[in-house]
Scaffold this active site. Sequence first.
Site, mmCIF file in Angstrom:
data_model
loop_
_atom_site.group_PDB
_atom_site.id
_atom_site.type_symbol
_atom_site.label_atom_id
_atom_site.label_comp_id
_atom_site.label_asym_id
_atom_site.label_seq_id
_atom_site.Cartn_x
_atom_site.Cartn_y
_atom_site.Cartn_z
ATOM 1 N N HIS A 253 12.369 4.358 -13.984
ATOM 2 C CA HIS A 253 12.957 3.952 -12.954
ATOM 3 C C HIS A 253 14.419 3.405 -12.184
ATOM 4 O O HIS A 253 15.313 2.999 -13.372
ATOM 5 C CB HIS A 253 12.574 2.651 -13.522
ATOM 6 C CG HIS A 253 12.425 1.355 -11.676
ATOM 7 N ND1 HIS A 253 12.448 1.961 -10.618
ATOM 8 C CD2 HIS A 253 13.096 -0.129 -11.314
ATOM 9 C CE1 HIS A 253 12.390 1.316 -9.950
ATOM 10 N NE2 HIS A 253 12.667 0.378 -10.576
ATOM 11 N N TYR B 173 14.547 0.043 -2.191
ATOM 12 C CA TYR B 173 15.143 -1.193 -2.219
ATOM 13 C C TYR B 173 16.432 -2.026 -1.943
ATOM 14 O O TYR B 173 17.065 -1.007 -3.157
ATOM 15 C CB TYR B 173 13.945 -2.642 -2.640
ATOM 16 C CG TYR B 173 14.187 -1.778 -4.774
ATOM 17 C CD1 TYR B 173 15.532 -2.146 -5.102
ATOM 18 C CD2 TYR B 173 13.615 -1.059 -5.342
ATOM 19 C CE1 TYR B 173 15.135 -2.852 -6.220
ATOM 20 C CE2 TYR B 173 13.829 -1.008 -5.816
ATOM 21 C CZ TYR B 173 14.413 -1.956 -7.034
ATOM 22 O OH TYR B 173 14.719 -1.549 -8.270
ATOM 23 N N ASP C 75 -23.279 -9.415 -10.645
ATOM 24 C CA ASP C 75 -24.456 -9.246 -9.150
ATOM 25 C C ASP C 75 -25.193 -7.841 -9.839
ATOM 26 O O ASP C 75 -24.638 -7.344 -9.976
ATOM 27 C CB ASP C 75 -23.620 -9.678 -8.263
ATOM 28 C CG ASP C 75 -24.716 -9.408 -7.278
ATOM 29 O OD1 ASP C 75 -25.547 -10.354 -6.798
ATOM 30 O OD2 ASP C 75 -25.264 -8.390 -6.187
#
Length: 814
Positions: free
Chosen positions: A232, A257, A536
Amino acid sequence: MPDIPSSARVVIIGGGISGCSVAYHLAERGWTDIVLLERRQLTCGTTWHAAGLIGQLRASRNMTRLAKYSADLYRRLEAETGLATGFSQRGSITVALTEARREELLRQASMARAFGVEVNELSPVDINALYPHLEVSDVVSGVHLPGDGQADPANIALALAKGARARGARIIEGVKVTRVTTDCGRVTGVDWRAGDEQGHIAATHVVNCGGMWGRDLAAQNGVTLPLHACEHFYIVTEAIPGLERLPVLRVPDECAYYKEDAGKILLGAFEPKAKPWGMSGIPEDFCFDQLPEDLDHFEPILEKAVARMPLLAEAGIHTFFNGPESFTPDDRYYLGAAPEVAGYWVAAGYNSIGIVSSGGAGMALAAWMDKGEPPFDLWEVDIRRAQPFQRNRRYLRERVSETLGLLYADHYPYRQVETARGLRRSPLHEHLKARGAVFGEVAGWERANWFARPGELREYRYSWGRQNWFSNQRDEHMALREGVGLIDMSSFGKIRVEGRDALAFLQRLCGNDLDVAPGRIVYTQMLNARGCIESDLTVTRLSETAFLLVVPGATLQRDLAWLRRHLGEAWVTITDMSAAEAVLLVMGPRARALMSRVSPDDFSDAAHPFGTAREIEIGLGLARAHRISYVGELGWEVYVSADQAAHVFEELTDAGEDLGLRLCGLHAMDSCRIEKAYRHFGHDITDEDHVLEAGLGFAVKTGKGDFIGREAVLRKRDEGLSRRLLQFCLCDPEPLLFHNEPILRNGRIVGQLTSGAYGHALGAAVGLGYVPCCGDESVAELLGSVWQIEVAGRPVTARASLKPLYDPTGARMI
């Protein structure tokens, strides 16, 4: 040599901001015997070089809730601990350079209002007033979030550590955890090494906050923690004379940024194709280290940045920084209890938003550890979503090269990942591909989302409007409604539960009554103690002692973990059968005619009623036909062994040609289910949604005897509902709904949509969402209000209903 205890209640591994936050929040909850071990020095991995941006708005209500908590925590930490955190609430600006990005920002602004985050929409002139150094001639619009800010990451971590120590936690540097020890599937402690010394700490809980090192440490115990480091990049300028305090600035269309701090500008990048790092593991001696510069890689970002902010051309570069951070396959971090080992917890993989995430994540994990369940729905970041195959390092390396860039890519609806694809395929994959399937991925499964016509481009063309597959989906949707469609759902999770105690075990876990005759299918939920929905599913009784549980492919690992957690001493075997059977959905008014052509069996309603499963002959083979539907039409789910799947597919497609059989994708199934108001786990129903408020009380049988959540269901019935799940259909046929759009009642925001799609049979977009209700309010009063859905800042009038707007009586499924 540090004084290391021989036992503790919990050992936290890793002294970055994540580990320090967990220690702080456990201590705040009154836990004692907390030990945090850091291999080198606090913050020495990723935390020390993080940019420290504090952006409160995230992709969902609960993720925003956690980010807002972090901002509030960092604001008060300095007063509590006496350590400066550098927190500066100066707001943030995000600018759009395209109409597509403008639409995204407008939708985000609507979402922010629904979540209670202050947001202002900005014109280019407004942006220039707030950020005067910016070139705005090509800027379309922007948004301003005044509550955002920035902070000093290392100091926040040290303040959290100080706060934890003040409450009795022990934080020890220079001690490496070499292994988490276990016995009979439970954590027993950790082995450690410090210089030439080594030893063991007995503990019942361990939290892996190991960041880049966390994956390999977890793998020693068979725990899946899929993350990979990427490089990065950012630069920091020399001090710029006269530079005043500025808000955080994001220009996602240029992957950049900007952060002003002490008169300097930090420019960082999330470039489209990232550079993975540490393919052979993270070096043992890595500590406050930087990676080699790569100006060629960063240059395209810098070139655009100089044009965007011309003053950078005159500013010298003080620091060119390249440091590693960990990224995950879906750009969401991992939190919670690892399903493989009891007592093993995870908080890692923050995808470059670790500073804004760690405060809330530490709070949530501490609450989870303390109470035994998450404080609210955390499925987005739940470690149980990870798939075992994602431990593969080649897969991770390929995927994270894309996911870093996706942080600033256009967040179009239905966007599909492109890397590390093709791993899990249905036996019918090549058949579908040959017929025009365009695939998406869920839990590694390649699934046909829609089918291109002959000569059409077989790929997505993304937009916020009607994408290139909209008319394809409409044809598939209407084939399911008016003719017959075939959907490959082999990705269903299929769990076989069998043994002497299988019925009693499942009766305890499920809300519906499973004491039915073999061959019956029961729709049910597994509830937690609060009466909220953990799973579910459908349960098919295969025999007196064997049951088949069918769950979404994405929740399989979660559901297996829930079952195993409650197994106790029961004589039950739980087996994942997902890859053993393919599943073909034959749905639509002509489904009975098609099934009768390929099988000599009787498919009349009398012979094969809804909610039953039986073995059938089909083509030259055998299969099991389940009379059930997730699209709201007559149909069968055909379960067939993987080796016979291609034959059965060919039989059905050949026999269905003159019936107008159409292959249908997941997009059509989703739009049909929303039109029918069928719930989807993870969107419409979660572990913080009460089964009665979700409108699923018909699937709960409190008279059958005790089960988990029964008392909460009875209590809610007595107290009355405080909210209800409604279905909405827009009165204007043009706007599109996806999810998270604000719901307005009489002009006031009262909730947001949990899911949305275009209802082709209803002729407009349809959504589901919870709204507050009063116990003494009638249904007529509730539905008689003026309802609107806010779409990209514009309120659109909608019809509201408690019953499905499509076929409310279910007559079409007969």
